[in-house]
Design an enzyme around this catalytic site. Sequence first.
Site, PDB file in Angstrom:
ATOM      1  N   LYS A   1       7.413   4.421   2.990  1.00 47.52           N
ATOM      2  CA  LYS A   1       7.093   2.981   2.412  1.00 47.52           C
ATOM      3  C   LYS A   1       7.516   3.206   0.778  1.00 47.52           C
ATOM      4  CE  LYS A   1       2.401   3.281   2.434  1.00 47.52           C
ATOM      5  NZ  LYS A   1       1.076   2.944   3.109  1.00 47.52           N
TER       6      LYS A   1
ATOM      7  N   ARG B   1      -8.986  -5.154   6.037  1.00 54.14           N
ATOM      8  CA  ARG B   1      -7.765  -5.755   5.408  1.00 54.14           C
ATOM      9  C   ARG B   1      -6.802  -6.554   6.312  1.00 54.14           C
ATOM     10  NH1 ARG B   1      -3.890  -1.404   2.608  1.00 54.14           N
ATOM     11  NH2 ARG B   1      -3.512  -1.066   4.800  1.00 54.14           N
TER      12      ARG B   1
ATOM     13  N   TYR C   1       4.604   0.428 -33.699  1.00 60.15           N
ATOM     14  CA  TYR C   1       4.035  -1.078 -33.617  1.00 60.15           C
ATOM     15  C   TYR C   1       2.602  -0.928 -33.803  1.00 60.15           C
ATOM     16  CZ  TYR C   1       8.278  -3.233 -31.566  1.00 60.15           C
ATOM     17  OH  TYR C   1       9.544  -3.534 -31.527  1.00 60.15           O
TER      18      TYR C   1
ATOM     19  N   MET D   1       8.981  -0.452 -25.810  1.00 61.95           N
ATOM     20  CA  MET D   1       9.879  -0.714 -24.718  1.00 61.95           C
ATOM     21  C   MET D   1      10.738   0.501 -24.225  1.00 61.95           C
ATOM     22  SD  MET D   1      12.512  -3.880 -23.868  1.00 61.95           S
ATOM     23  CE  MET D   1      11.170  -5.072 -24.149  1.00 61.95           C
TER      24      MET D   1
HETATM   25  C1  LIG Z   1       0.349   4.284   3.508  1.00 56.99           C
HETATM   26  C2  LIG Z   1      -0.062   4.429   4.858  1.00 56.99           C
HETATM   27  C3  LIG Z   1      -0.427   5.659   5.171  1.00 56.99           C
HETATM   28  C4  LIG Z   1      -0.362   6.787   4.575  1.00 56.99           C
HETATM   29  O1  LIG Z   1      -1.425   6.943   3.408  1.00 56.99           O
HETATM   30  P1  LIG Z   1      -1.496   8.136   2.450  1.00 56.99           P
HETATM   31  O2  LIG Z   1      -2.920   7.958   1.873  1.00 56.99           O
HETATM   32  O3  LIG Z   1      -0.310   8.075   1.449  1.00 56.99           O
HETATM   33  O4  LIG Z   1      -1.322   9.403   3.278  1.00 56.99           O
HETATM   34  C5  LIG Z   1      -0.820   5.804   6.475  1.00 56.99           C
HETATM   35  N1  LIG Z   1      -1.105   4.682   7.414  1.00 56.99           N
HETATM   36  C6  LIG Z   1      -0.924   3.277   6.863  1.00 56.99           C
HETATM   37  C7  LIG Z   1      -1.148   2.086   7.733  1.00 56.99           C
HETATM   38  C8  LIG Z   1      -0.538   3.248   5.603  1.00 56.99           C
HETATM   39  O5  LIG Z   1      -0.104   2.040   4.913  1.00 56.99           O
END
Ligand SMILES: *Cc1c(COP(=O)(O)O)cnc(C)c1O
Length: 344
Positions: free
Chosen positions: A5, A103, A236, A284
């Site tokens: 992801k 969550r 800046y 920037m």
């Molecule tokens: C992102 C995620 C993981 C992986 O987590 P890490 O800490 O990066 O290993 C596993 N399960 C779910 C549901 C996630 O959203």
Amino acid sequence: MAMVKADGYGHGMVECARVFADCGAAAFGVAELVEGIELRRAGFEQPIFILAGVLPEFFDALFEYGLTPVLVDATLIPALAREAVLRRKEIAVHVKMDAGMGRQGFLPAELGDIVAAIKSREGLRLQGIMAHFPMADNPDPAGSKRILADFLRAVAGLRPDIHQDLCLHIANSGGLFSVDGTSLDMVRPGISLYGYGAAGAGDVSATAEPQLIPAMQFVSRVIQVREVPAGTGLGYGHIFTTGRTTRLAVLPVGYEDGYLRVLSNRARVLLHGRSAPVVGRISMNLTLVDVTDINAVRVGDEAVLLGSQGRETITADEIGGWMETISYEVLCLFGHCNRIEYVD
Ligand SMILES: *Cc1c(COP(=O)(O)O)cnc(C)c1O
């Protein structure tokens, strides 16, 4: 399940998925539908899990691309089943249990009803149940052990003919490396695939086997070298004033590239295998580095903002410390904001 992801935590989803597939990844995990579609279009045939939930307008794509939804909401069950029946197809689904993350997903007490609802519907095949650890980045595994136990107890409470065929998975990187017994039928490592421990610099995996090797380097090149007298205000707001005759290396990097302003007067970079402090406000597109003590620095030299040069290393955990965040955010930020080049 290799977690890819967020564009592979900033490393490039498709390229990383290729590496993980070559290493034997059996499935991929993404948060969003669009990511799953992109993986399929790139030619991956492994199961692809959409982990953050689905909406009715996703149904077409789920079937068209053969993606596996993780159900987090009971209201979708009838509609998804209807869609499957209309298409004369069966769709595999996994269910997300909230075993303590607080969550998303179903509470352990709701699991029986959800499973029954899925089982009663033609078109849906319940393939697995998952949960997620909220404190896997905490080296103390006691809380995670309790969540694992709650998860397994809820699953064991299902009818035996239901739970015996289910694929159970709960471990992220933290769970995998620091909590015993979390492997179950599948594991979902993310950050560790990119070379970092879930708990930051103090993570067990930073010292114990297996050693993780960070994959990402953030590299720039010196665009100018100049000398200014003592007493010069830099950039800046003049938040840094030179206390001596100072040689500055100017880097064509700024907050636009994810090198955030909060790193002003805090970060360090590597030049000629040595550490040099970032001085003054990061703007920037430009960052100033004090290289008074590194004589050899010239225009065009490679500057490492994240990664190793010579014997020196700057990790995403260290940068995360300066930014009051975690390696995950640093990697996503740098990866998303910059052109990525792959090196074997
Ligand atoms: C992102 C995620 C993981 C992986 O987590 P890490 O800490 O990066 O290993 C596993 N399960 C779910 C549901 C996630 O959203």
